[in-house]
Structure formats: structure tokens, C-alpha cells
Design an enzyme around this catalytic site. Sequence first.
Site, PDB file in Angstrom:
ATOM      1  N   ARG A 151       0.843  -1.206   0.012  1.00 25.28           N
ATOM      2  CA  ARG A 151      -0.213   0.098   0.047  1.00 25.28           C
ATOM      3  C   ARG A 151       0.987   1.245   0.111  1.00 25.28           C
ATOM      4  O   ARG A 151       0.616   2.309  -0.535  1.00 25.28           O
ATOM      5  CB  ARG A 151      -0.757  -0.068   1.108  1.00 25.28           C
ATOM      6  CG  ARG A 151      -2.224  -0.898   0.907  1.00 25.28           C
ATOM      7  CD  ARG A 151      -3.236  -0.931   2.301  1.00 25.28           C
ATOM      8  NE  ARG A 151      -4.386  -1.219   1.662  1.00 25.28           N
ATOM      9  CZ  ARG A 151      -5.235  -1.537   2.716  1.00 25.28           C
ATOM     10  NH1 ARG A 151      -5.086  -1.556   4.118  1.00 25.28           N
ATOM     11  NH2 ARG A 151      -6.480  -2.035   2.217  1.00 25.28           N
ATOM     12  N   LYS A 171     -15.356 -14.993   6.647  1.00 27.05           N
ATOM     13  CA  LYS A 171     -16.827 -14.804   6.773  1.00 27.05           C
ATOM     14  C   LYS A 171     -17.580 -14.668   5.547  1.00 27.05           C
ATOM     15  O   LYS A 171     -17.558 -14.023   4.769  1.00 27.05           O
ATOM     16  CB  LYS A 171     -16.708 -13.760   7.793  1.00 27.05           C
ATOM     17  CG  LYS A 171     -16.365 -13.658   8.921  1.00 27.05           C
ATOM     18  CD  LYS A 171     -16.031 -12.563   9.860  1.00 27.05           C
ATOM     19  CE  LYS A 171     -17.510 -12.307  10.603  1.00 27.05           C
ATOM     20  NZ  LYS A 171     -17.249 -10.865  11.382  1.00 27.05           N
ATOM     21  N   GLY A 218      -7.026  -6.360   0.559  1.00 27.76           N
ATOM     22  CA  GLY A 218      -5.553  -6.486   1.630  1.00 27.76           C
ATOM     23  C   GLY A 218      -5.185  -7.962   1.761  1.00 27.76           C
ATOM     24  O   GLY A 218      -3.890  -8.006   1.234  1.00 27.76           O
ATOM     25  N   GLY A 271     -12.453  -4.238   1.343  1.00 30.31           N
ATOM     26  CA  GLY A 271     -13.969  -3.802   1.549  1.00 30.31           C
ATOM     27  C   GLY A 271     -14.190  -2.863   0.393  1.00 30.31           C
ATOM     28  O   GLY A 271     -15.333  -2.978  -0.101  1.00 30.31           O
TER      29      GLY A 271
HETATM   30  C1  3PG Z   1      -8.546  -1.688   5.152  1.00 28.41           C
HETATM   31  O1  3PG Z   1      -7.480  -2.313   5.576  1.00 28.41           O
HETATM   32  O2  3PG Z   1      -9.637  -2.574   4.838  1.00 28.41           O
HETATM   33  C2  3PG Z   1      -8.594  -0.334   4.818  1.00 28.41           C
HETATM   34  O3  3PG Z   1      -7.466   0.256   5.165  1.00 28.41           O
HETATM   35  C3  3PG Z   1      -9.695   0.402   5.646  1.00 28.41           C
HETATM   36  O4  3PG Z   1      -9.620   0.100   7.095  1.00 28.41           O
HETATM   37  P1  3PG Z   1     -10.890  -0.212   8.094  1.00 28.41           P
HETATM   38  O5  3PG Z   1     -11.579  -1.623   7.439  1.00 28.41           O
HETATM   39  O6  3PG Z   1     -10.312  -0.317   9.460  1.00 28.41           O
HETATM   40  O7  3PG Z   1     -11.725   1.032   7.753  1.00 28.41           O
HETATM   41 MG    MG Z   2     -11.139  -3.827   6.262  1.00 28.51          MG
END
Ligand code: 3PG
Ligand code: MG
Length: 399
Positions: free
Chosen positions: A41, A206, A356, A380
Site C-alpha cells: 500500500r 466470513k 488486503g 472492503g
Molecule cells: C482496510 O484495510 O480494509 C482499509 O485500510 C480500511 O480499514 P478499515 O476497514 O479499518 O476501515
Molecule cells: Mg477492512
Amino acid sequence: MSIRTLDDLLAEGVSGRRVLVRADLNVPLDKQSGAISDDGRIRAVLPTLGALVEAGAKVVVCSHLGRPKGAPDPQFSLRPVAGRLGELLGAPVHFATDTVGESARSTVADLADGQVALLENLRFNAGETSKDEAERGAFADQLAAFGDAYVDDAFGAVHRKHASVFDVPARLPHVAGRLVLREVEVLSTLTADPERPYVVVLGGSKVSDKLAVIEALLPTVDRLLIGGGMCFTFLKAQGLEVGTSLLEKDMVETCRNLLERSNGKIMLPVDVVVADAFAPDAAHDTVRVDGIPSHRLGLDVGPETVAGFSAALSSAKTIFWNGPMGVFEMPAFAAGTRGIAEAITKADAFSVVGGGDSAAAVRALGLDESSFGHISTGGGASLEYLEGKTLPGIAALEN
Ligand code: 3PG
Ligand code: MG
């Protein structure tokens, strides 16, 4: 899409101007040493930061890391990230030990043209994630005071209605950075008109996290391959026993319903690797999915499943993959994820790796990143994009 871009901002000239860049530098840290275990990232925002540095901007970078609870928490400090970012940029990054306090103010004020500062973790401030508009707005005011313009390059966080993502762009001239643009460009081809067959592979732990995207994808995809911890709830929905595997009991009915409506598009594992315990050295065997012993838990998909999924992937023209097939961090349970990743790279298809964990898996397994069409920095965020949801960070740029 009426989004202004970094090139528009550069064309105006940014020399000597302060540019506030929201990045997603939420990188995984090694639990023992605290070292950055995957810097993907950080590397992903270099094109945007490099262009701003070259154009002589005073670059003020902000990001979250982990999920601290609105107050400083040393284990989530961005300091190590500032070090790594400096190495990659080839110039020191000035680190502010707070986000909008005295250290931040003086760090920003002292920046020379073409220099880069990184503010401490946004989430050390309750205003960043607050549901209260006024509290978020007050924090956004403080952040916005550090920039004459705002660049959103935090694709991984565009699905969050947070101050730095949603409220700051309402206060400053705003543009999308190179990473955000590229991510949206790629993902929009998947929703608009994917070349067929379009095969999606979903894994991860999940089902409940993936339900909405499964619903949204079913009409669009030709094949949906499901592995990872979430497959056990689907296997249970088929009437199979899953031992002590991960199971979301309240999702079984929903999974049964999805399977019924899927027109045979959903493919589930036919064999799995079961172990005595969730541990790297646990005794383990491969069994058919109708033979999972009651005292053992599944930690990976088996070789026959890899072969079947690989066959489905081999004819694909478009592939989206999100979520590992097993506990790839433990070598004994990495073969499924590796096998599927290799099948994706071998297919003559445009492939997108979402998220990620899957992106980290690609690098942790030593696979060649360039053999994938695109590796998204958002887990997400990419799923919510494919669900067709409005992403607050993108919406804010459109205004
Ligand atoms: C992630 O790693 O999914 C993003 O950086 C967003 O982080 P968060 O899910 O804690 O908002
Ligand atoms: Mg996340």
C-alpha cells in the site's frame, strides 16, 4: 464521471502550494517485531506522491493505521511507515507526532517545496470516524487547514464516511489521485461489460462479509468459486457435516437459498485439508467434503478442488479474486491459495485481485505481481464497489 484528477491539479501548478493527500497506509505489521510485513500500500501511492514532489508541492500525507479507538495508541503509530515511505521516495519524510496538534502545525509550516510530511494516525482523533457530523466536521476543519488542495489516493478507505475521506474534500479543491483513478477504472470494467466467461473466486473467513457481493455478482458472473473459511457454511447448507470448522450458523439458511438461486454457477470444494487444531504444526489430512471428521477443522481446500477450480479458471476471460482459500500464513495450509493464484496467472484473462489479504497472499507466496492484471489495494472498498454501493469517498470527489 465528473471527477477532477491529479493531472488537472498539476496543470494548475502546485509549486509552493500545500497539498493534503489522504493515503491508505494501513499496512500489516508483524505482531512480534512491529515491522511492516507488506509495503504494497505504501508503494501504491508513490506515483501520486512522486508527481507532487516533482512539481514542487509541499506534500502533507495523512492516513489511518489499524483501528485505534479515537485516542493515541503507540502500537498503531505511523512512524515506521514514515521511515519506509522515505526510503521508497528517496528523501526523508517529516513525521508529525500528532495529527492536528502542535507537532503537525510546525511540521507542515516548516515544509520546503518538494518535501513530504506524514501526520500521525488519523484515528488517534475521535472526530475522524465519528457518526456525529459536527464532530467529524470540526476535525475536518483542522485537517483542511493544512492544505490548499486535497488529493484522495486512499482507495482502500473510500467506502468509509470518515472526516479525512468525506468531509475534507467538501472544504478544499479536491481531485482523485493516480491510484484511486486506476482502481475505479479497472473495477468499472468488471461491472460494466466484462469479457466472458467472467469467473469470480471468493474466499476468506466470513460469509456474512461477502453476502452482499455474492448477491450482486450472481446475475453477472458465469462462475462463482467459493473456498476459504466461508465455504464451510455453504457445505453445511448442502447438508454436510463440517466438524469444528468455521461455521456461521445463522447464515446456513441464507447460503442454502443462494445455492438454490445460483443456477449451478456456484462451485464449492470437493475436498478439504482438515487438522486437529488451528496451528502450523497440527496433524492434518485431506478428506472428501462428505467425510470431515467431527473433531477436526478444515484449514484449506484440497488438491481436487484446486484442480476443479483451476479448470474453471483456465477458460475465463475475466477473473476477480478476493479472499484466500485457506490459512496461507501457515505453510501446511497454503497449497490451496497458491494453487488458485497460479491458476489465475496462467489463464489468458484479465485478472483483478481484490483486497488486503489476497494481495498480501500474492506477495507472501512469492508470486509475480506483474502476472496479474491489477492488484487492488482495497478489500472492503473493492467489494462495495462491485456491490454497486455509493462510496462516500468517491461521491465526495464528484461534488
Ligand atoms: C482496510 O484495510 O480494509 C482499509 O485500510 C480500511 O480499514 P478499515 O476497514 O479499518 O476501515
Ligand atoms: Mg477492512
